[in-house]
Structure formats: C-alpha cells, structure tokens
Design an enzyme around this catalytic site. Sequence first.
Site, PDB file in Angstrom:
ATOM      1  N   THR A  12     -12.325  -9.964 -19.879  1.00 13.52           N
ATOM      2  CA  THR A  12     -10.595 -10.473 -20.240  1.00 13.52           C
ATOM      3  C   THR A  12      -9.796  -9.527 -20.112  1.00 13.52           C
ATOM      4  OG1 THR A  12     -11.524  -9.574 -22.295  1.00 13.52           O
ATOM      5  CG2 THR A  12     -11.995 -12.070 -22.073  1.00 13.52           C
ATOM      6  N   GLY A  13      -9.844  -7.983 -19.483  1.00 14.73           N
ATOM      7  CA  GLY A  13      -8.406  -6.951 -18.894  1.00 14.73           C
ATOM      8  C   GLY A  13      -8.117  -7.566 -17.733  1.00 14.73           C
ATOM      9  N   VAL A  15      -8.542  -5.462 -14.937  1.00 13.27           N
ATOM     10  CA  VAL A  15      -9.181  -5.285 -14.230  1.00 13.27           C
ATOM     11  C   VAL A  15     -10.121  -6.312 -14.253  1.00 13.27           C
ATOM     12  CG1 VAL A  15     -10.679  -3.455 -13.231  1.00 13.27           C
ATOM     13  CG2 VAL A  15      -9.110  -2.864 -14.254  1.00 13.27           C
ATOM     14  N   SER A  40     -13.043 -11.129 -28.157  1.00 12.32           N
ATOM     15  CA  SER A  40     -13.395 -12.596 -27.778  1.00 12.32           C
ATOM     16  C   SER A  40     -14.744 -13.016 -27.974  1.00 12.32           C
ATOM     17  CB  SER A  40     -12.934 -11.617 -26.008  1.00 12.32           C
ATOM     18  OG  SER A  40     -12.109 -10.666 -25.862  1.00 12.32           O
ATOM     19  N   CYS A 151      -7.224   4.222  -9.413  1.00 15.81           N
ATOM     20  CA  CYS A 151      -6.516   3.746  -8.923  1.00 15.81           C
ATOM     21  C   CYS A 151      -5.382   4.506  -7.743  1.00 15.81           C
ATOM     22  CB  CYS A 151      -6.362   2.559  -9.841  1.00 15.81           C
ATOM     23  SG  CYS A 151      -5.308   3.145 -11.373  1.00 15.81           S
ATOM     24  N   GLN A 178       3.631   4.803 -10.666  1.00 14.68           N
ATOM     25  CA  GLN A 178       2.908   3.578 -10.930  1.00 14.68           C
ATOM     26  C   GLN A 178       3.032   2.464 -11.322  1.00 14.68           C
ATOM     27  OE1 GLN A 178      -0.675   7.295 -11.245  1.00 14.68           O
ATOM     28  NE2 GLN A 178      -1.292   5.911 -12.149  1.00 14.68           N
ATOM     29  N   SER A 181       0.702  -2.512 -14.444  1.00 14.32           N
ATOM     30  CA  SER A 181      -0.770  -3.062 -14.654  1.00 14.32           C
ATOM     31  C   SER A 181      -1.392  -1.725 -14.365  1.00 14.32           C
ATOM     32  CB  SER A 181      -0.756  -4.279 -13.520  1.00 14.32           C
ATOM     33  OG  SER A 181      -0.737  -3.716 -12.293  1.00 14.32           O
ATOM     34  N   GLY A 182      -1.517  -0.377 -14.424  1.00 15.96           N
ATOM     35  CA  GLY A 182      -2.394   0.290 -14.251  1.00 15.96           C
ATOM     36  C   GLY A 182      -2.472   0.567 -15.912  1.00 15.96           C
ATOM     37  N   GLU A 204      -3.500  11.398 -16.162  1.00 17.13           N
ATOM     38  CA  GLU A 204      -3.747  10.994 -15.105  1.00 17.13           C
ATOM     39  C   GLU A 204      -3.441  11.894 -13.872  1.00 17.13           C
ATOM     40  OE1 GLU A 204      -4.018   7.746 -14.280  1.00 17.13           O
ATOM     41  OE2 GLU A 204      -3.332   7.541 -12.796  1.00 17.13           O
ATOM     42  N   HIS A 244       0.213   1.077  -6.778  1.00 19.76           N
ATOM     43  CA  HIS A 244       1.201   2.292  -6.957  1.00 19.76           C
ATOM     44  C   HIS A 244       2.101   2.548  -5.627  1.00 19.76           C
ATOM     45  CE1 HIS A 244      -0.267   2.038 -10.755  1.00 19.76           C
ATOM     46  NE2 HIS A 244      -1.767   2.849 -10.911  1.00 19.76           N
TER      47      HIS A 244
HETATM   48  P1  NAP Z   1      -7.775  -3.993 -19.806  1.00 24.99           P
HETATM   49  O1  NAP Z   1      -6.650  -4.627 -20.006  1.00 24.99           O
HETATM   50  O2  NAP Z   1      -6.915  -3.097 -21.756  1.00 24.99           O
HETATM   51  O3  NAP Z   1      -8.511  -4.516 -20.604  1.00 24.99           O
HETATM   52  C1  NAP Z   1     -10.080  -3.680 -21.772  1.00 24.99           C
HETATM   53  C2  NAP Z   1     -11.313  -5.136 -21.209  1.00 24.99           C
HETATM   54  O4  NAP Z   1     -12.337  -4.074 -22.015  1.00 24.99           O
HETATM   55  C3  NAP Z   1     -11.229  -6.211 -22.466  1.00 24.99           C
HETATM   56  O5  NAP Z   1     -12.024  -6.915 -21.656  1.00 24.99           O
HETATM   57  C4  NAP Z   1     -11.241  -5.730 -23.856  1.00 24.99           C
HETATM   58  O6  NAP Z   1     -11.781  -6.807 -24.065  1.00 24.99           O
HETATM   59  C5  NAP Z   1     -12.619  -4.379 -22.914  1.00 24.99           C
HETATM   60  N1  NAP Z   1     -12.697  -4.067 -24.213  1.00 24.99           N
HETATM   61  C6  NAP Z   1     -11.855  -3.305 -24.967  1.00 24.99           C
HETATM   62  N2  NAP Z   1     -12.381  -2.306 -26.021  1.00 24.99           N
HETATM   63  C7  NAP Z   1     -13.783  -3.420 -26.350  1.00 24.99           C
HETATM   64  C8  NAP Z   1     -14.750  -2.579 -26.405  1.00 24.99           C
HETATM   65  N3  NAP Z   1     -14.782  -1.316 -28.226  1.00 24.99           N
HETATM   66  N4  NAP Z   1     -16.048  -3.487 -26.571  1.00 24.99           N
HETATM   67  C9  NAP Z   1     -16.218  -4.351 -25.701  1.00 24.99           C
HETATM   68  N5  NAP Z   1     -15.214  -4.526 -24.950  1.00 24.99           N
HETATM   69  C10 NAP Z   1     -13.849  -4.097 -25.066  1.00 24.99           C
HETATM   70  O7  NAP Z   1      -8.095  -2.193 -18.827  1.00 24.99           O
HETATM   71  P2  NAP Z   1      -7.463  -2.099 -17.489  1.00 24.99           P
HETATM   72  O8  NAP Z   1      -6.301  -2.184 -16.998  1.00 24.99           O
HETATM   73  O9  NAP Z   1      -8.420  -3.261 -17.081  1.00 24.99           O
HETATM   74  O10 NAP Z   1      -9.173  -0.904 -16.976  1.00 24.99           O
HETATM   75  C11 NAP Z   1     -10.312  -1.576 -17.304  1.00 24.99           C
HETATM   76  C12 NAP Z   1     -10.638  -0.558 -16.738  1.00 24.99           C
HETATM   77  O11 NAP Z   1     -10.835  -0.215 -15.576  1.00 24.99           O
HETATM   78  C13 NAP Z   1     -10.252   1.229 -17.469  1.00 24.99           C
HETATM   79  O12 NAP Z   1     -11.362   2.292 -17.273  1.00 24.99           O
HETATM   80  C14 NAP Z   1      -9.109   1.563 -16.390  1.00 24.99           C
HETATM   81  O13 NAP Z   1      -9.496   3.144 -16.896  1.00 24.99           O
HETATM   82  C15 NAP Z   1      -9.446   1.443 -15.337  1.00 24.99           C
HETATM   83  N6  NAP Z   1      -9.123   0.855 -14.485  1.00 24.99           N
HETATM   84  C16 NAP Z   1      -8.267   0.331 -14.703  1.00 24.99           C
HETATM   85  C17 NAP Z   1      -7.140   0.285 -13.631  1.00 24.99           C
HETATM   86  C18 NAP Z   1      -6.071  -0.653 -13.466  1.00 24.99           C
HETATM   87  O14 NAP Z   1      -4.859  -0.738 -12.616  1.00 24.99           O
HETATM   88  N7  NAP Z   1      -5.216  -1.450 -14.674  1.00 24.99           N
HETATM   89  C19 NAP Z   1      -7.426   0.957 -12.901  1.00 24.99           C
HETATM   90  C20 NAP Z   1      -8.049   1.784 -11.716  1.00 24.99           C
HETATM   91  C21 NAP Z   1      -8.703   1.898 -12.992  1.00 24.99           C
HETATM   92  P3  NAP Z   1     -10.456  -7.627 -25.153  1.00 24.99           P
HETATM   93  O15 NAP Z   1      -9.930  -8.673 -24.346  1.00 24.99           O
HETATM   94  O16 NAP Z   1     -11.919  -9.023 -25.864  1.00 24.99           O
HETATM   95  O17 NAP Z   1     -10.021  -7.199 -25.984  1.00 24.99           O
END
Ligand code: NAP
Length: 352
Positions: A12-13, A15, A40, A151, A178, A181-182, A204, A244
């Site tokens: 749902t996040g 990524v 969720s 990223c 950056q 959305s990161g 970071e 970025h």
């Molecule tokens: P995000 O938007 O905050 O999404 C987090 C996701 O994890 C949501 O689906 C959330 O579900 C779920 N979640 C949170 N707490 C949880 C728990 N206790 N148990 C099970 N699921 C849980 O974060 P994001 O930006 O997508 O990042 C996700 C990962 O990718 C992170 O490790 C981040 O460092 C990495 N990353 C991100 C980027 C970027 O550009 N955004 C780039 C590279 C790597 P709910 O919706 O149900 O809360």
Amino acid sequence: MSKMKVAILGATGMVGQQFVRLLDGHPQFEVCALAASDRSEGQAYSDACSWRVSADMPAAVRSLRVQACEPQAASGCDLVFSALPGSMAGPVELAFAAAGYPVSSNASSFRMAPDVPLLIPEVNPDHLALIDVQRRQRGWEHGFIVTNPNCTVNALALALRPLHDSFGLSKVMVITMQALSGAGYPGVPSLDSLDNVMPYIGGEESKVESEPRRLLGRLEGGRVHEAEFAISAQCNRVATRDGHLESVSVAFDRLASVEEVKQALRDFSGLPQELGLASAPQPVIVVREEPDRPQPALDRNTGDGMAVVVGRVRPCAVLDIKFTLLGHNTVRGAAGAAILNAELLAAQGYLG
Ligand code: NAP
C-alpha cells in the site's frame, strides 16, 4: 509460458504502489498476493490503499484482500517483493526466506549483510553467487534474500561503474536533492517541505557513503571486498515529487577528459541489456548536452524511469570531473530495481 506468481509486502506504500503498476502486464510475473500493516489487513486493496500513482490502479488488484506480512500470505507464490520500512523488514523478510521464498527487497535491513547480494544487475551481477553462501550459512534450501540499494545509490552506482572501470575512482563527492516521494507516504509534512530545503535525511548519508563501495567491490572467496575509493555525501530533501538529482564530483587514478568520461557513460551496458530483460533500459545512461539538464520534472521518466540521466559533465577545479545526474527514486531507485533483480534471478535459474 505461465507467469510466476508474486506477493508484494508493503503493497500500500509509495514503493508498493510502483510495484503494482510496474507488474501490471509484466511478461513473467503476476501479482497474486498483497500484504501490509494491520491498518490495511483484511481490506480490499482499493480501499486500503491511498493510490498516489498517476496511472489507474490495475483492475486485477483492486479486490485483492490485503493480508498480514506472514509467510502464509505468499502461499502458492514463486517470489516475494518487499517494500517494507527498514525498521521492521528484517524479521519479516527472514521469516519468508526461511519458509522457502526468494525475497527481492528494497529495504535497508540486509543490504550490508555479508552473505546477502546487494545487487544492481548492470553493476555487479556476479554478486548473485552470494545466494549459495547465504543458503549454506543459514540452512535454507529454497529461500534467500536479495536486496537493491538505496534510491540515491542506485543511480549513482550506475554512473560510477563505467567510470571506475575506465579510469579508476579515487574520490567521490555527492550532494543530493531528493524528492518528497523518497520519504514514503504521507512523508514530509507540507509545512516542512514547501518553500524549504531540509538539509538532513536520517540515515541517508551513511548509506550513500557505504553501499557504492560494496556494489563496486569484488566478490572473492565467498565475500565482497569493497572498492577502495573515498566517498562523501551531503543529502537534502527538496520539494520535488519524484526523481533524485545528484551533483557529483569525482577524482580518478588515470587522467580522463570530459569527452572520454561522456563516452564511457554513453557506452555503458550490462548483462540485463545483453539478456534482453524486460525492464532493462537501453541505453542505461543518457548523457544530455543542454546546460540545464537533467531536471526532475523533464527527465525522470527517461527509459520508463529505469535509465539514469547525466548532464553538465565538465572539469572540476578541486577533483577531476563533475556532473549532475538524475534517477527516478521509486522506479530505478526502488520497485523497478527489485523487479529487474528478479528478472535476472529468473534468467539465471534462481526462481522456480
Ligand atoms: P511507505 O509509503 O511508508 O509504505 C510503507 C509500507 O509498509 C505500507 O504498505 C505500510 O502498510 C507497510 N507497513 C508499515 N508498517 C508495517 C508493519 N508494522 N507491518 C507490516 N507492514 C507495514 O514507504 P515507502 O516509501 O514505500 O518505502 C518502503 C521501503 O522501500 C522502505 O524500506 C524504504 O526505505 C524503501 N525505499 C523507498 C524508496 C522511495 O523512494 N520511497 C526508495 C528506495 C527504497 P500500511 O499502508 O498498511 O500502513
């Protein structure tokens, strides 16, 4: 040929949503299970997810029930993608791998673990051999974990690989701008981001200063010997949406002209291009000549978000050469990276 079934953790996040978009119509993979937090769990994906991707949510996933991040969620799946927060991804990914699932992760938990491949298929495909070490050490017959880098590092390491190979890197300095959305969704509060630059992104800089040396390192004797260049990073959060931007200066062991550097970047190609993997961009690096490119708003979707765009290659008065680069953080920097990793895993016989 039937497609491999995949599960997405953290679906749902920010990524997770990119995974769902990029896997819609993928030639090899089909999304069969979605999991997220207890916020969720039990809801249809369309209800649980605050969809923030410009393409419509694929019809095939709208009614899928979001499950808890437990191994039974992936029952019948061939592969698990993880987009979980780094703070809790570790034990969850371990549980899936121990239960026999290959896990392709975005999270930081295992990126520097000695027996886990930190992989960019164009940069260090040979590091996949660590999977055998990992399985042996952890007593896993089928499951394993492969990670993609941070990223910012994804785009940076793609540009550094040909430069290191051609001229030998001795020093790298990078200043990043950056995108919001990161930070995930909802991420940085609007009152902190609008009309502002945040000169700090927790954790970071240490990732940007460590992961490239591992990615460009040599695999020998079942472990990675890190590349030996010095690297210094300063990371800033700016009010762009995606993409970025990085200002990079490099010093080389051998003399290199601006033209030679541009040529090395343009010529760079890797195993994914050779194998014709579905998500492999061609070219990997687009070198632009305009004085004001790359720009996030104009260039982040180059190569469907999988290419790196480099511009402003010029002499540096302190180190040797400086340039600006851009990578799409949630595509090449996250979901697209993990999918390309999985395509390489499939091509090398690690899946199914
Ligand atoms: P995000 O938007 O905050 O999404 C987090 C996701 O994890 C949501 O689906 C959330 O579900 C779920 N979640 C949170 N707490 C949880 C728990 N206790 N148990 C099970 N699921 C849980 O974060 P994001 O930006 O997508 O990042 C996700 C990962 O990718 C992170 O490790 C981040 O460092 C990495 N990353 C991100 C980027 C970027 O550009 N955004 C780039 C590279 C790597 P709910 O919706 O149900 O809360």
